[in-house]
Design an enzyme around this catalytic site. Structure first.
Site, PDB file in Angstrom:
ATOM      1  N   ARG A   1      28.109 -45.275  25.818  1.00  0.00           N
ATOM      2  CA  ARG A   1      29.015 -45.599  24.716  1.00  0.00           C
ATOM      3  C   ARG A   1      29.515 -47.024  24.786  1.00  0.00           C
ATOM      4  NH1 ARG A   1      32.465 -40.431  26.126  1.00  0.00           N
ATOM      5  NH2 ARG A   1      31.596 -41.197  28.080  1.00  0.00           N
TER       6      ARG A   1
ATOM      7  N   SER B   1      34.685 -35.846  26.080  1.00  0.00           N
ATOM      8  CA  SER B   1      35.186 -34.517  26.424  1.00  0.00           C
ATOM      9  C   SER B   1      36.679 -34.584  26.729  1.00  0.00           C
ATOM     10  CB  SER B   1      34.430 -33.963  27.631  1.00  0.00           C
ATOM     11  OG  SER B   1      33.075 -33.814  27.322  1.00  0.00           O
TER      12      SER B   1
ATOM     13  N   HIS C   1      27.236 -35.494  22.787  1.00  0.00           N
ATOM     14  CA  HIS C   1      26.233 -34.964  23.718  1.00  0.00           C
ATOM     15  C   HIS C   1      25.037 -34.389  22.951  1.00  0.00           C
ATOM     16  CE1 HIS C   1      29.872 -34.236  26.536  1.00  0.00           C
ATOM     17  NE2 HIS C   1      29.218 -35.284  26.992  1.00  0.00           N
TER      18      HIS C   1
END
Ligand code: ADP
Length: 150
Positions: A91, A128, A18
């Site tokens: 991604r 995450s 991030h």
């Protein structure tokens, strides 16, 4: 006119992946706001206040990036902070499928232009979810985060 971009997400937690996207976006825009989206129905794993402080600490050398939390619709928050652009990271093709749809919705409901930045390969595997899983098993997660968890 100032070019303001909102980088929205759950950031539960905010990772090096991030941070990389936010730092790269800060070169493209006058101002970048990292918006930590919260939602009454979805319980966070990491405390919101703690995460806002950690993100803030990671931004010390980036004067044109700040962090704020918000509830509700991303497009409404973007309007409130004067952002005409949304930043998201990509991604892989799974991210793309999701971002493609949500970008079209945000274009329609908020007249927002979404700018998709491709992940840097060294961070491509970081999510995450994976960081939370590692943390739950009491492993050190420092390598994935731009700050130290207390
Ligand atoms: P959300 O819950 O809205 O998907 P996340 O906090 O998981 O929010 O992610 C916010 C944005 O950051 C998304 O666009 C996601 O694709 C992107 N992102 C997450 N991890 C990475 C990474 N390692 N590299 C690049 N972009 C990433």
């Amino acid at each position: 006119m100032k070019r303001i971009a909102l980088f929205p997400g759950s950031f539960d937690p905010f990772t090096n992946g991030h941070a990389d996207i936010a730092f790269r976006a800060s070169v493209l825009f006058d101002e970048v706001i990292i918006g930590v989206g919260t939602n009454d129905k979805k319980q966070r794993f990491f405390d919101l206040q703690m995460m806002l402080e950690c993100i803030d600490k990671s931004l010390e050398s980036y004067p044109n990036i700040r962090v704020e939390s918000f509830q509700g619709l991303t497009a409404e928050f973007a309007k409130r902070v004067g952002a005409s652009y949304l930043i998201r990271g990509l991604r892989n093709t799974t991210d793309f499928e999701y971002e493609n749809t949500i970008a079209q919705v945000n274009q329609k409901i908020g007249d927002l232009e979404t700018v998709l930045l491709i992940t840097s390969p060294e961070y491509a595997y970081i999510s995450s979810t994976i960081v939370r899983d590692i943390y739950k098993y009491k492993q050190n997660v420092d390598a994935y985060l731009p700050y130290k968890l207390r």
